[in-house]
Design a protein around this motif. Structure first.
Motif, PDB file in Angstrom:
ATOM      1  N   VAL A   1      23.514   5.009 -28.018  1.00 17.70           N
ATOM      2  CA  VAL A   1      23.372   3.621 -27.572  1.00 17.70           C
ATOM      3  C   VAL A   1      22.611   3.554 -26.253  1.00 17.70           C
ATOM      4  CG1 VAL A   1      24.663   1.623 -26.715  1.00 17.70           C
ATOM      5  CG2 VAL A   1      25.383   2.755 -28.825  1.00 17.70           C
ATOM      6  N   VAL A   2      22.946   4.437 -25.315  1.00 17.20           N
ATOM      7  CA  VAL A   2      22.234   4.477 -24.038  1.00 17.20           C
ATOM      8  C   VAL A   2      20.754   4.778 -24.260  1.00 17.20           C
ATOM      9  CG1 VAL A   2      22.002   5.724 -21.854  1.00 17.20           C
ATOM     10  CG2 VAL A   2      24.264   5.109 -22.699  1.00 17.20           C
ATOM     11  N   THR A   3      20.471   5.749 -25.122  1.00 14.68           N
ATOM     12  CA  THR A   3      19.076   6.108 -25.398  1.00 14.68           C
ATOM     13  C   THR A   3      18.298   4.936 -25.977  1.00 14.68           C
ATOM     14  OG1 THR A   3      19.756   8.407 -25.810  1.00 14.68           O
ATOM     15  CG2 THR A   3      17.597   7.735 -26.624  1.00 14.68           C
TER      16      THR A   3
ATOM     17  N   GLN B   1      30.675   7.575 -22.000  1.00 15.86           N
ATOM     18  CA  GLN B   1      31.088   6.215 -22.352  1.00 15.86           C
ATOM     19  C   GLN B   1      31.094   5.307 -21.116  1.00 15.86           C
ATOM     20  OE1 GLN B   1      32.270   9.063 -23.511  1.00 15.86           O
ATOM     21  NE2 GLN B   1      33.576   8.826 -25.311  1.00 15.86           N
ATOM     22  N   THR B   2      31.578   5.840 -19.994  1.00 15.05           N
ATOM     23  CA  THR B   2      31.597   5.055 -18.758  1.00 15.05           C
ATOM     24  C   THR B   2      30.181   4.733 -18.299  1.00 15.05           C
ATOM     25  OG1 THR B   2      33.575   6.316 -18.152  1.00 15.05           O
ATOM     26  CG2 THR B   2      32.578   4.960 -16.448  1.00 15.05           C
ATOM     27  N   THR B   3      29.305   5.716 -18.368  1.00 16.18           N
ATOM     28  CA  THR B   3      27.913   5.505 -17.972  1.00 16.18           C
ATOM     29  C   THR B   3      27.248   4.470 -18.870  1.00 16.18           C
ATOM     30  OG1 THR B   3      27.798   7.777 -17.159  1.00 16.18           O
ATOM     31  CG2 THR B   3      25.707   6.654 -17.574  1.00 16.18           C
ATOM     32  N   ALA B   4      27.588   4.480 -20.151  1.00 15.66           N
ATOM     33  CA  ALA B   4      27.015   3.488 -21.071  1.00 15.66           C
ATOM     34  C   ALA B   4      27.361   2.075 -20.623  1.00 15.66           C
ATOM     35  CB  ALA B   4      27.526   3.737 -22.489  1.00 15.66           C
TER      36      ALA B   4
ATOM     37  N   ALA C   1      27.892   1.034 -17.543  1.00 13.83           N
ATOM     38  CA  ALA C   1      27.095   0.708 -16.362  1.00 13.83           C
ATOM     39  C   ALA C   1      25.633   0.468 -16.730  1.00 13.83           C
ATOM     40  CB  ALA C   1      27.211   1.829 -15.334  1.00 13.83           C
ATOM     41  N   VAL C   2      25.082   1.299 -17.609  1.00 12.41           N
ATOM     42  CA  VAL C   2      23.682   1.144 -18.018  1.00 12.41           C
ATOM     43  C   VAL C   2      23.471  -0.195 -18.709  1.00 12.41           C
ATOM     44  CG1 VAL C   2      21.937   2.009 -19.628  1.00 12.41           C
ATOM     45  CG2 VAL C   2      23.180   3.603 -18.154  1.00 12.41           C
ATOM     46  N   LEU C   3      24.331  -0.530 -19.648  1.00 11.03           N
ATOM     47  CA  LEU C   3      24.191  -1.798 -20.371  1.00 11.03           C
ATOM     48  C   LEU C   3      24.393  -2.988 -19.437  1.00 11.03           C
ATOM     49  CD1 LEU C   3      26.047  -0.889 -23.685  1.00 11.03           C
ATOM     50  CD2 LEU C   3      23.588  -0.963 -23.278  1.00 11.03           C
TER      51      LEU C   3
ATOM     52  N   ILE D   1      14.178  10.689 -19.172  1.00 10.40           N
ATOM     53  CA  ILE D   1      15.046  11.271 -18.141  1.00 10.40           C
ATOM     54  C   ILE D   1      16.453  11.473 -18.696  1.00 10.40           C
ATOM     55  CG2 ILE D   1      16.294  10.683 -16.017  1.00 10.40           C
ATOM     56  CD1 ILE D   1      13.713  11.790 -15.280  1.00 10.40           C
ATOM     57  N   TRP D   2      16.935  10.492 -19.452  1.00 11.89           N
ATOM     58  CA  TRP D   2      18.280  10.588 -20.020  1.00 11.89           C
ATOM     59  C   TRP D   2      18.337  11.634 -21.122  1.00 11.89           C
ATOM     60  CZ3 TRP D   2      23.188   9.479 -19.173  1.00 11.89           C
ATOM     61  CH2 TRP D   2      24.079   9.471 -20.233  1.00 11.89           C
TER      62      TRP D   2
END
Length: 447
Positions: free
Chosen positions: A147-149, A185-188, A190-192, A166-167
């Motif tokens: 999802v982040v990608t 999951q936590t980073t996702a 913040a990114v979203l 980079i990711w």
């Protein structure tokens, strides 16, 4: 003047000037770009690196993601690199999962040091009952990674995929550790949240704030995603949504589970972890014979015990407070906002809180890589050199744990050198991020 409005578009060419961008007869030709500036600020780095046209680069990105994640899965299946046992953390999550099934947060467990929202991530493998807990956790982590990608690739401006690359390429530098921690999951979240805040719509600002609020209840630091929101309507909408969402989630969890705030007792007792900046200072002092302390396993990690450790812990807390005060000063002083300012501010804030922390676990690099990737989705970012510093820092983090962790714990010359290099890069990245954020937004423009 509100900062919610986009920057003014460039002026159109003069009528009758012929082709767009053509010069009037006798007008001066534009000077060529300087070749002596920083390569990080050049048009070449911004617009020609990883240029994407059509579907080809996206297919390449997908292929690299599949290959690297397959390699990470293979490492996790073997789990014998260095000291091994990276996947044991998931077994601890499964133990906590049993406690949640009993309707309580882990009571009196010194290893439970997370806000109550983390319980939702720990319980999430239950949605895949046909898999074992370990398999379900890894599958959901890979889903969050994907999802982040996708979000980064979609958000990259001018058909550039700096952020996504980079990711995709940075995360495997941490080897298989990201698949056995819930920080992806936590980073996702913040990114979203940051990507949503870039929209001009109220609903998107509220969504971004809500995601940041949920992230704060999962691991605190995603609240910093809102530190750089433009003054005015965006800030009001995002921060209100974050507070309301966080309080609603806290109340819901407190209603259904007992001891939801028990993590505060464990956090208050933490000392100086061996991988923190303070820990590195103690390791150097011990290696030179200037400090007689030693490393001991406490609160689920190795910490230093001995004289001056308590004082150093209080100093770390003071530095964290000073970092927060600097961020407030920056926000009050900043006069210029670009579309990248909220992204740059989030990365700078998390870096400052990371280097002043008493704990710098290797999974913290997941947060920093995710935030750096978001910054690089915007051509206006000033964090390109900071993002590049984080890549070797991530590789050194994997070298420190799990590859050479025995050396780090023992404080051998090799272990100390690895930690000095990694933490030196993080400190340099934090100071550079703070400087570039300040000069790009708060320093008066020279006439």
């Amino acid at each position: 003047m509100t900062n919610d409005q986009p920057q003014s578009p460039p002026s159109p060419p003069h009528p009758g000037s012929g082709q767009p961008g053509s010069q009037h007869p006798g007008s001066e030709r534009p000077e060529p770009p300087s070749l002596t500036g920083s390569p990080f600020d050049s048009d070449t780095f911004t617009s020609a690196t990883f240029v994407t046209v059509g579907r080809g680069p996206h297919l390449a990105l997908a292929a690299v993601w599949l290959l690297t994640r397959a390699g990470m899965l293979l490492l996790l299946a073997r789990d014998d690199l260095g000291i091994g046992g990276v996947g044991r953390e998931v077994a601890l999550y499964q133990y906590w999962y049993g406690k949640f099934a009993d309707g309580t947060f882990p009571p009196g467990d010194v290893t439970w040091q997370y806000p109550p929202g983390a319980g939702l991530v720990i319980m999430s493998p239950g949605v895949l009952p046909w898999l074992t807990y370990f398999q379900a956790f890894v599958a959901l982590t890979l889903l969050a990674d994907a999802v982040v990608t996708l979000a980064l690739a979609r958000a990259d401006s001018e058909r550039l995929t700096h952020g996504a690359w980079i990711w995709v390429c940075g995360l495997p530098l941490l080897l298989h550790l990201p698949l056995a921690r819930y920080d992806v999951q936590t980073t996702a979240l913040a990114v979203l949240a940051l990507l949503a805040l870039g929209s001009r719509r109220t609903a998107a600002h509220q969504l971004g704030g809500a995601l940041a609020g949920i992230g704060a209840m999962v691991k605190v630091w995603p609240a910093l995603a809102l530190i750089g929101t433009p003054r005015g309507r965006t800030t009001r909408e995002a921060w209100t949504a974050a507070v309301v969402t966080a309080l609603a989630l806290l109340a819901t969890l407190a209603l259904f589970f007992s001891d939801s705030l028990g993590f505060l007792r464990q956090q208050g007792g933490r000392g100086i972890q061996i991988e923190s900046l303070g820990g590195t200072a103690l390791a150097v002092a011990r290696a030179t014979g200037a400090w007689p302390g030693e490393a001991a396993f406490r609160y689920g990690a190795f910490e230093y015990v001995g004289p001056y450790v308590s004082t150093l812990g209080h100093l770390a807390l003071l530095l964290t407070v000073l970092a927060f005060c600097w961020l407030l000063l920056w926000r009050l002083t900043a006069r210029r906002w670009t579309p990248a300012t909220p992204l740059d501010a989030a990365l700078a804030a998390v870096l400052l809180f990371t280097v002043t922390s008493r704990v710098i676990s290797p999974q913290y690099m997941i947060w920093l890589l995710g935030l750096a990737a978001v910054c690089l989705t915007s051509r206006h970012t000033v964090m390109r050199p900071v993002a590049l510093l984080l890549l070797p820092a991530a590789a050194l983090s994997a070298l420190a744990y799990p590859v050479l962790y025995d050396e780090v714990v023992a404080g051998t010359p090799v272990g100390v050198t690895v930690m000095v290099l990694r933490n030196g890069l993080l400190l340099a990245a934090a100071l550079l991020a703070a400087r570039r954020l300040w000069t790009s937004t708060a320093t008066p423009v020279k006439e």
